[in-house]
Motif scaffolding. Structure first.
Motif, PDB file in Angstrom:
ATOM      1  N   TRP B  47       0.838  -1.200   0.000  1.00  0.00           N
ATOM      2  CA  TRP B  47       0.000   0.000   0.000  1.00  0.00           C
ATOM      3  C   TRP B  47       0.871   1.247   0.000  1.00  0.00           C
ATOM      4  N   LEU B  48       1.972   1.182   0.722  1.00  0.00           N
ATOM      5  CA  LEU B  48       2.911   2.304   0.737  1.00  0.00           C
ATOM      6  C   LEU B  48       3.451   2.546  -0.667  1.00  0.00           C
ATOM      7  N   MET B  49       3.842   1.449  -1.324  1.00  0.00           N
ATOM      8  CA  MET B  49       4.372   1.535  -2.679  1.00  0.00           C
ATOM      9  C   MET B  49       3.323   2.126  -3.619  1.00  0.00           C
ATOM     10  N   LEU B  50       2.064   1.720  -3.456  1.00  0.00           N
ATOM     11  CA  LEU B  50       0.988   2.227  -4.313  1.00  0.00           C
ATOM     12  C   LEU B  50       0.817   3.727  -4.120  1.00  0.00           C
ATOM     13  N   SER B  51       0.885   4.155  -2.860  1.00  0.00           N
ATOM     14  CA  SER B  51       0.744   5.585  -2.590  1.00  0.00           C
ATOM     15  C   SER B  51       1.885   6.369  -3.232  1.00  0.00           C
ATOM     16  N   MET B  52       3.109   5.794  -3.197  1.00  0.00           N
ATOM     17  CA  MET B  52       4.244   6.450  -3.846  1.00  0.00           C
ATOM     18  C   MET B  52       4.005   6.576  -5.346  1.00  0.00           C
ATOM     19  N   TYR B  53       3.531   5.478  -5.947  1.00  0.00           N
ATOM     20  CA  TYR B  53       3.267   5.481  -7.390  1.00  0.00           C
ATOM     21  C   TYR B  53       2.219   6.528  -7.759  1.00  0.00           C
ATOM     22  N   LEU B  54       1.116   6.550  -6.993  1.00  0.00           N
ATOM     23  CA  LEU B  54       0.036   7.473  -7.308  1.00  0.00           C
ATOM     24  C   LEU B  54       0.526   8.908  -7.214  1.00  0.00           C
ATOM     25  N   THR B  55       1.362   9.191  -6.191  1.00  0.00           N
ATOM     26  CA  THR B  55       1.911  10.537  -6.064  1.00  0.00           C
ATOM     27  C   THR B  55       2.764  10.892  -7.271  1.00  0.00           C
ATOM     28  N   PHE B  56       3.576   9.933  -7.694  1.00  0.00           N
ATOM     29  CA  PHE B  56       4.420  10.157  -8.865  1.00  0.00           C
ATOM     30  C   PHE B  56       3.578  10.530 -10.081  1.00  0.00           C
ATOM     31  N   PHE B  57       2.510   9.742 -10.323  1.00  0.00           N
ATOM     32  CA  PHE B  57       1.711  10.005 -11.521  1.00  0.00           C
ATOM     33  C   PHE B  57       0.893  11.276 -11.379  1.00  0.00           C
ATOM     34  N   MET B  58       0.478  11.567 -10.141  1.00  0.00           N
ATOM     35  CA  MET B  58      -0.218  12.825  -9.918  1.00  0.00           C
ATOM     36  C   MET B  58       0.670  13.980 -10.341  1.00  0.00           C
ATOM     37  N   VAL B 198      -4.251   6.184   6.693  1.00  0.00           N
ATOM     38  CA  VAL B 198      -4.094   7.566   6.222  1.00  0.00           C
ATOM     39  C   VAL B 198      -2.665   8.034   6.474  1.00  0.00           C
ATOM     40  N   MET B 199      -2.132   7.662   7.641  1.00  0.00           N
ATOM     41  CA  MET B 199      -0.752   8.010   7.959  1.00  0.00           C
ATOM     42  C   MET B 199       0.203   7.374   6.960  1.00  0.00           C
ATOM     43  N   LEU B 200      -0.140   6.140   6.579  1.00  0.00           N
ATOM     44  CA  LEU B 200       0.658   5.402   5.595  1.00  0.00           C
ATOM     45  C   LEU B 200       0.656   6.126   4.252  1.00  0.00           C
ATOM     46  N   ALA B 201      -0.535   6.591   3.826  1.00  0.00           N
ATOM     47  CA  ALA B 201      -0.629   7.299   2.550  1.00  0.00           C
ATOM     48  C   ALA B 201       0.217   8.566   2.586  1.00  0.00           C
ATOM     49  N   LEU B 207       7.783   9.835   0.952  1.00  0.00           N
ATOM     50  CA  LEU B 207       8.885   8.956   0.541  1.00  0.00           C
ATOM     51  C   LEU B 207       9.258   9.148  -0.923  1.00  0.00           C
ATOM     52  N   VAL B 208       8.239   9.399  -1.777  1.00  0.00           N
ATOM     53  CA  VAL B 208       8.544   9.445  -3.208  1.00  0.00           C
ATOM     54  C   VAL B 208       9.358  10.690  -3.565  1.00  0.00           C
ATOM     55  N   THR B 209       9.361  11.696  -2.677  1.00  0.00           N
ATOM     56  CA  THR B 209      10.236  12.836  -2.932  1.00  0.00           C
ATOM     57  C   THR B 209      11.693  12.492  -2.657  1.00  0.00           C
ATOM     58  N   LEU B 210      11.929  11.426  -1.893  1.00  0.00           N
ATOM     59  CA  LEU B 210      13.305  11.071  -1.533  1.00  0.00           C
ATOM     60  C   LEU B 210      13.867   9.921  -2.365  1.00  0.00           C
ATOM     61  N   PHE B 211      13.012   8.914  -2.652  1.00  0.00           N
ATOM     62  CA  PHE B 211      13.530   7.723  -3.319  1.00  0.00           C
ATOM     63  C   PHE B 211      12.754   7.434  -4.600  1.00  0.00           C
ATOM     64  N   SER B 212      13.381   6.625  -5.469  1.00  0.00           N
ATOM     65  CA  SER B 212      12.626   6.147  -6.626  1.00  0.00           C
ATOM     66  C   SER B 212      11.757   4.976  -6.172  1.00  0.00           C
ATOM     67  N   VAL B 213      10.734   4.673  -6.988  1.00  0.00           N
ATOM     68  CA  VAL B 213       9.802   3.623  -6.582  1.00  0.00           C
ATOM     69  C   VAL B 213       9.669   2.592  -7.696  1.00  0.00           C
ATOM     70  N   GLU B 214       9.612   1.319  -7.300  1.00  0.00           N
ATOM     71  CA  GLU B 214       9.336   0.243  -8.250  1.00  0.00           C
ATOM     72  C   GLU B 214       8.382  -0.745  -7.564  1.00  0.00           C
TER      73      GLU B 214
END
Lengths: 330, 288
Positions: B47-58, B198-201, B207-214
């Motif tokens: 779920w954390l990874m998904l939130s990172m991805y969604l932020t990236f695409f946003m 919500v805290m996780l999201a 996190l996505v501002t600091l690291f790349s996501v896969e």
């Protein structure tokens, strides 16, 4: 006319079924068609996972120790076997023995850990051990050649048909071992650990000792499958043995068949065949799709059929399968 | 290690400390789930990874502002986790939950592979740095450290001061008695579970501002958060933040010693720690 009671009739029926299945599987390689290598590959892969699921069953099904790093034993078996053959130039038998030895040591350590930590902690420790071995085999390039993996020397190039028979024999032996353990004193001890450890302890069961024994048995079984894997596939990479996908497949096979049963994984192996077929059909396209299907199957099975496929067939294995989860009393 | 001078050594350490802050944020939410609510959630990392991805695409593709996006993301995470808790987790035993969440994690991870491809994505922010006596500090990381500290402080205040927070603590301490006092225990647990999501999201966005996501990143964060909340002691939210800082620090040091075997050493330390002291460093007085 001999009058048989229900129990004997059922036993006869199921043993007839098993014998028929065995005869078909024994005679199968004699048929000569162009499809044969493909079918044989399917069967050998599913045999490998049946054996692994049986070994997982001893830990998770009998003892209640949910091992999430079972690929560690399997992968270590494969890696040590091929490494001993490559670097020390020993015979295959000796290599297998050494890999069993290494796995027993690892299992002793993990068993010792399992005395101290429980439930999710044990799951995480085993997961971490598998991750550790994955990182080690990826990074220790001088010995493991990193992501490229190791290749078996061509000396041990066995015919596919022999390998098929070896795998079949392994399945029969493993199922027999699990059945025997279940019916022996050891099995009763292990089940008591799963159901109520404190009560078992108070009745004088040496829980620590039996946990370690179960872990070692399970690890040795998985290690032998690993040695077989390297004989069959002939190469080993960190990505193909130490990843979570392997553990996942083992758990799915055990769960779909029926956790804690000896015959369950045989039914559960259907999923490996389906998986290989789907992968072959899709080829490289739709990379994530098989995984999605896996996840769905796993979650749905735990929710709707916690006793696995074996509960449909209603074979005489009920005593070891788990009762349906009760609703928590609030 | 010998060729490293003091300022660059400090740079690496401070950067590790700042990422540790974000680790601390998502770990404390995991710690809250596992320690206080007794849900062994293995889909957490995904779920954390998904939130990172969604932020990236946003940010890169969809052109939604950060505020509407935040509302949508938090809202959907809240609703999904509420439903999951209500219909799945609350009724079942721990080991069944582990397997179910693992299945969910597998679905999310592979759906991400299918939809977004396994190519790692990075926002690629050009970071401004401030230099203090030769030590470089990147501003983004510093902001993230403070932001996660503030979020956690807010969560603590919520638990301690508001009525809902108090009911959550009451249910965590004793479910039966809380029910006797007229609290709808199950609903409170569902609510608390959703709040942790919500805290996780939020930590995914950071996190996505600091690291790349896969797609496979979830497993790593899952492991990290488990490690961190073990070190803190289960259910200890404040302790989880500080041990997050500690782990960030430790990762930086291990990378300085040997970047090749950093992960191996990390897992070794993890296993040894779990065996030697499974109760944690900062032992919690009361759970929650």
């Amino acid at each position: 006319m001999i009058i048989m009671d229900d129990k004997k009739k059922n036993l006869l029926k199921s043993s007839l079924g098993v014998i028929a299945l065995l005869v078909v599987l024994l005679l199968l390689p004699l048929i000569q068609t162009s499809m044969m290598p493909f079918i044989m590959n399917l069967l050998i892969m599913s045999f490998i996972y049946i054996c692994l699921a049986e070994s997982w069953n001893i830990l998770a099904g009998f003892c209640g120790l949910l091992s999430m790093g079972h690929c560690a034993f399997f992968g270590l078996g494969a890696y040590i076997t091929v490494m001993v053959i490559i670097y020390f130039d020993m015979t295959l038998l000796l290599a297998i023995l050494i890999s069993v030895l290494f796995n027993s040591i690892l299992a002793y350590i993990i068993g010792a850990i399992s005395i101290r930590v429980k439930d999710i902690f044990f799951a995480m420790v085993t997961l971490a051990v598998a991750q550790l071995l994955f990182s080690l085999s990826m990074q220790w390039v001088d010995v493991t050649r990193g992501p490229r993996g190791l290749i078996m020397p061509p000396l041990y190039n066995l015919d596919r048909r022999y390998l098929y028979y070896i795998a079949l024999a392994m399945v029969v032996i493993y199922v027999a071992i699990v059945l025997l353990i279940r019916r022996s004193r050891l099995g009763t001890m292990l089940l008591s650990l799963r159901d109520n450890e404190i009560l078992a302890k108070s009745l004088g069961v040496n829980t620590s000792k039996w946990k370690i024994v179960a872990t070692i048995i399970s690890a040795v079984m998985a290690s032998l499958v690993g040695s077989f894997y390297i004989l069959y596939i002939r190469s080993v990479q960190p990505g193909s043995v130490f990843t979570f996908d392997v553990t996942m497949k083992i758990m799915i096979v055990a769960f779909i068949g029926g956790r804690g049963t000896a015959k369950g994984p045989i039914l559960g192996a259907i999923i490996i065949i389906i998986d290989e077929l789907i992968r072959g059909w899709l080829g490289g396209t739709y990379a994530g799709l098989p995984g999605i299907i896996y996840g769905l199957i796993l979650a749905l099975f735990v929710v709707f059929m916690p006793n696995g496929l074996i509960s449909i067939f209603n074979l005489k294995d009920k005593s070891t399968s788990r009762s349906a989860p009760k609703k928590e009393v609030i | 290690m010998g060729s490293l001078d003091f300022p660059s050594f400090m740079t690496i350490l401070i950067s590790g400390l700042c990422t540790g802050g974000v680790y601390g944020l998502f770990s404390s939410s995991f710690s809250f789930q596992l320690g206080a609510l007794n849900v062994a959630d293995f889909s957490f990392g995904s779920w954390l990874m998904l939130s990172m991805y969604l932020t990236f695409f946003m940010y890169k593709e969809w052109n939604i502002g950060i505020i509407p996006f935040g509302v949508i993301l938090f809202g959907s995470y809240f609703i999904i986790s509420f439903l999951m808790s209500k219909f799945i987790y609350i009724k079942r035993k721990t080991d069944d939950n582990m397997i179910i969440t693992m299945g969910i994690s597998l679905i999310i991870q592979n759906a991400a592979t299918l939809l977004f491809s396994s190519y790692p994505r990075s926002l690629g922010i050009i970071e401004k740095t401030i230099v203090v006596g030769g030590v470089q500090i990147t501003i983004t990381k510093l902001i993230m450290l403070f932001l996660s500290a503030i979020l956690l402080l807010g969560f603590q205040l919520f638990l301690n001061k508001t009525w809902t927070g108090k009911t959550i603590r009451a249910v965590v301490q004793n479910k039966e008695v809380a029910s006797l006092m007229g609290i709808n225990s199950n609903r409170v647990i569902n609510l608390a579970f959703s709040l942790s999501y919500v805290m996780l999201a939020a930590s995914g966005i950071m996190l996505v501002t600091l690291f790349s996501v896969e797609p496979t990143a979830g497993g790593f964060y899952q492991m990290m958060s488990f490690f961190i909340c073990i070190i803190a002691g289960l259910g200890n939210i404040r302790g989880a933040f500080f041990s997050g800082l500690l782990i960030g620090f430790l990762t930086a040091i291990l990378n300085i010693i040997s970047s090749q075997f950093a992960m191996v050493m990390m897992f070794l330390i993890f296993v040894i720690f779990l065996v030697v002291k499974p109760t944690g460093l900062f032992t919690a007085k009361s759970r929650g």
